[in-house]
Design an enzyme around this catalytic site. Structure first.
Site, PDB file in Angstrom:
ATOM      1  N   LYS A   1       0.319  -7.749 -29.131  1.00  0.00           N
ATOM      2  CA  LYS A   1       0.185  -8.387 -27.818  1.00  0.00           C
ATOM      3  C   LYS A   1      -1.259  -8.237 -27.341  1.00  0.00           C
ATOM      4  O   LYS A   1      -1.831  -7.139 -27.450  1.00  0.00           O
ATOM      5  CB  LYS A   1       1.172  -7.721 -26.838  1.00  0.00           C
ATOM      6  CG  LYS A   1       1.219  -8.368 -25.455  1.00  0.00           C
ATOM      7  CD  LYS A   1       2.279  -7.717 -24.562  1.00  0.00           C
ATOM      8  CE  LYS A   1       2.398  -8.381 -23.205  1.00  0.00           C
ATOM      9  NZ  LYS A   1       3.447  -7.801 -22.351  1.00  0.00           N
TER      10      LYS A   1
ATOM     11  N   SER B   1       9.450  -7.150 -19.449  1.00  0.00           N
ATOM     12  CA  SER B   1       8.684  -8.034 -20.344  1.00  0.00           C
ATOM     13  C   SER B   1       8.898  -7.838 -21.837  1.00  0.00           C
ATOM     14  O   SER B   1       8.362  -8.621 -22.627  1.00  0.00           O
ATOM     15  CB  SER B   1       7.195  -7.879 -20.062  1.00  0.00           C
ATOM     16  OG  SER B   1       6.866  -8.632 -18.933  1.00  0.00           O
TER      17      SER B   1
ATOM     18  N   SER C   1       6.692 -11.103 -19.967  1.00  0.00           N
ATOM     19  CA  SER C   1       5.359 -11.549 -20.308  1.00  0.00           C
ATOM     20  C   SER C   1       5.058 -11.528 -21.805  1.00  0.00           C
ATOM     21  O   SER C   1       4.102 -12.160 -22.241  1.00  0.00           O
ATOM     22  CB  SER C   1       4.333 -10.661 -19.604  1.00  0.00           C
ATOM     23  OG  SER C   1       4.401  -9.329 -20.095  1.00  0.00           O
TER      24      SER C   1
HETATM   25  N1  GLN Z   1       8.409 -10.354 -14.835  1.00  0.00           N
HETATM   26  C1  GLN Z   1       7.965  -9.127 -14.266  1.00  0.00           C
HETATM   27  C2  GLN Z   1       6.702  -9.366 -13.477  1.00  0.00           C
HETATM   28  O1  GLN Z   1       6.273 -10.455 -13.437  1.00  0.00           O
HETATM   29  C3  GLN Z   1       7.782  -8.076 -15.316  1.00  0.00           C
HETATM   30  C4  GLN Z   1       6.552  -8.234 -16.102  1.00  0.00           C
HETATM   31  C5  GLN Z   1       6.375  -7.155 -17.115  1.00  0.00           C
HETATM   32  O2  GLN Z   1       7.318  -6.441 -17.454  1.00  0.00           O
HETATM   33  N2  GLN Z   1       5.148  -7.015 -17.584  1.00  0.00           N
HETATM   34  O3  GLN Z   1       6.156  -8.472 -12.920  1.00  0.00           O
END
Ligand code: GLN
Length: 492
Positions: free
Chosen positions: A78, A182, A158
């Site tokens: 990532k 995410s 994400s």
């Molecule tokens: N969807 C969540 C956010 O937008 C979690 C994102 C994540 O886990 N990095 O904060």
């Protein structure tokens, strides 16, 4: 010979040890698959030369019988993990062109164990999102499609690039991060397995920070066994991260296939949210039946503060993000837009460098931390966080080994379908996942079936602190009972 990219990580590892093919053959097959899948936009940076050089070194070690646990295994990273001498962007314009002079601890652990890097995977900008549509480098397209419908779908976020690349068989596994879901949400959307380990299990050193008290690293893989193999290499104490915990890392793979006899699985009443689709509820009931058949005891439990989790998360996470992102000022990393003086340069750089969702989070975070609002928002959210943690402590104290819930409130949606008018619509995706981060617990998402439109659906298991092994054991039981979630033929 079958297509080498169709193997699982464990199969490839065993075949390499038997010398059925070379690590260079395996790397070439994956470099080719990555190049042929550019339509999915999974990678921000491809590193084919590095992959082939690492694979050649793996072959040399394998020939001497000195192969590590991941020797010759091609992975994606990532693009939130700093990789030495390879551009690291966090999918943000503000970091475009930033090439770290150091390697994150987790990726260094993977190279130590012999893994091969195919490149840097796309994500939501600074890991803020649930659909991978906030990336400066464009959205990732899921390899999945609704039956008979070519609408491009999101892979979740994400870690959308990680999940899509694993599902599309571009790599055997990928690193991901999870601040509010995410790892688990994109895994559920793409029919892959994703585990967010206990806070402190993996080092956060060298991973671009979003919300430091919630962020954790973890793998996305094609099945439970492969996720277990990857987590063992990624995890471990790191003195460079003060929140990293010094506890031994077990052989997670050994937990796969274990018996469920005597295990107590909690079913939280509060996760039956209003408006839950019949399909998701049906999947959850099916999961309960599978675990019961496998010998587990099913217990109804209550986690009474669940209803406040999403609201509290969307205070805590932006607050920490606004502080972490203060460092991007045009002086030290990536983009700089000149201004008439230094304050103007900061403003110009940050206005040009951050996307809309990131700016929204910085503004919310700055607001909830400001004098006058701090007590009303931030302090109250922290109190709720403690209560959420206590809910879990109570059920685990009462003997529950793991908690079963849906992973997401729906299957994957179309690109542009959600959140453009109202960001809250997107935030609701995290309804089943954020409590786990608020409490610092481990959680795994395992594919459990297909929606009526032919898209993957996942179940989530939540475990006791540092008991990822139970998640692998129970997750493997779901995997064994569930119908196989197989991606239909390649269309890209
Ligand atoms: N969807 C969540 C956010 O937008 C979690 C994102 C994540 O886990 N990095 O904060």
């Amino acid at each position: 010979m079958t297509d080498l990219t169709d193997l699982t990580l464990a199969e490839a590892r065993d075949a390499l040890a038997r010398k059925d093919f070379s690590a260079v053959d395996l790397a070439k097959a994956h470099v080719g698959a990555v190049a042929a899948a550019r339509a999915l936009n999974c990678f921000i940076t491809e590193t084919p030369e590095q992959a082939l050089a690492q694979a050649a070194a793996s072959d040399a070690r394998l020939a001497k019988g000195e192969g590590g646990p991941l020797e010759g295994i091609p992975l994606g990273i990532k693009d939130l993990y700093c990789t030495k001498d390879v551009q690291t962007t966090a999918a943000s314009h503000i970091l475009e062109g930033f090439t770290p002079p150091y390697e994150s601890t987790v990726s260094a652990n993977l190279w130590r164990d012999g893994a091969v890097m195919l490149g840097k995977l796309n994500l939501d900008e600074f890991a803020m999102g649930s659909s991978n549509e906030t990336s400066y480098f464009g959205p990732v397209i899921s390899p999945w499609r609704r039956a008979g419908d070519p609408t491009p779908l999101v892979p979740g976020g994400s870690s959308g690039g990680s999940a899509a690349a694993v599902a599309a068989k571009l790599c055997f596994g990928a690193t991901a991060t999870d601040t509010g879901g995410s790892i688990r949400q994109p895994a559920a959307f793409t029919g892959t397995v994703g585990i967010k380990p206990t806070y402190g299990r993996c080092s956060r050193w060298g991973i671009v920070a979003f919300a430091s008290s919630l962020d954790q690293a973890g793998p996305i893989a094609r099945n439970v066994r492969d996720a277990a193999i990857l987590l063992r290499s990624m995890a471990g104490h790191d003195p460079k991260d003060t929140t990293s915990v010094d506890v031994p890392v077990p052989d997670y793979e050994a937990a796969v296939g274990g018996s469920l006899k005597g295990k107590k699985i909690g079913i939280p009443r509060e996760y039956r949210i209003d408006g839950i689709s019949a399909e998701i509820d049906g999947l959850w009931q099916q999961g309960i039946a599978w675990l019961k058949d496998a010998g587990a005891e099913i217990v109804e439990i209550t986690l009474p503060h669940t209803k406040y989790a999403l609201a509290a998360y969307y205070i805590v996470a932006p607050a920490e993000a606004s502080s972490n992102l203060a460092r991007y000022d045009g002086v030290r990393y990536g983009l700089r837009v000149p201004g008439k003086d230094i304050a103007d340069m900061y403003e110009q750089t940050r206005a040009a460098g951050f996307g809309k969702e990131v700016r929204r989070r910085i503004m919310i975070g700055t607001y909830v931390l400001s004098a006058g609002y701090y007590d009303a928002y931030y302090v109250r959210a922290q109190k709720i966080r403690t209560l959420i943690k206590r809910d879990f402590e109570t059920v685990f104290h009462d003997g529950i080994d793991a908690i079963l819930t849906p992973a997401t409130p729906s299957a994957a949606f179309g690109i542009g379908e959600k959140g453009s008018a109202d960001p809250i619509e997107m935030y609701l995706n995290d309804i089943f996942t954020v409590t786990v981060n608020m409490a610092g617990l481990p959680g795994i998402a395992v594919p459990a079936g297909l929606s009526s439109q032919g898209l993957p659906l996942g179940l989530q298991l939540i475990g006791r602190p540092f008991d990822e092994e139970t998640l692998f054991t129970v997750g493997a039981a779901i995997e064994a009972a569930a119908p196989k979630v197989e991606l239909p033929k390649r269309w890209w």
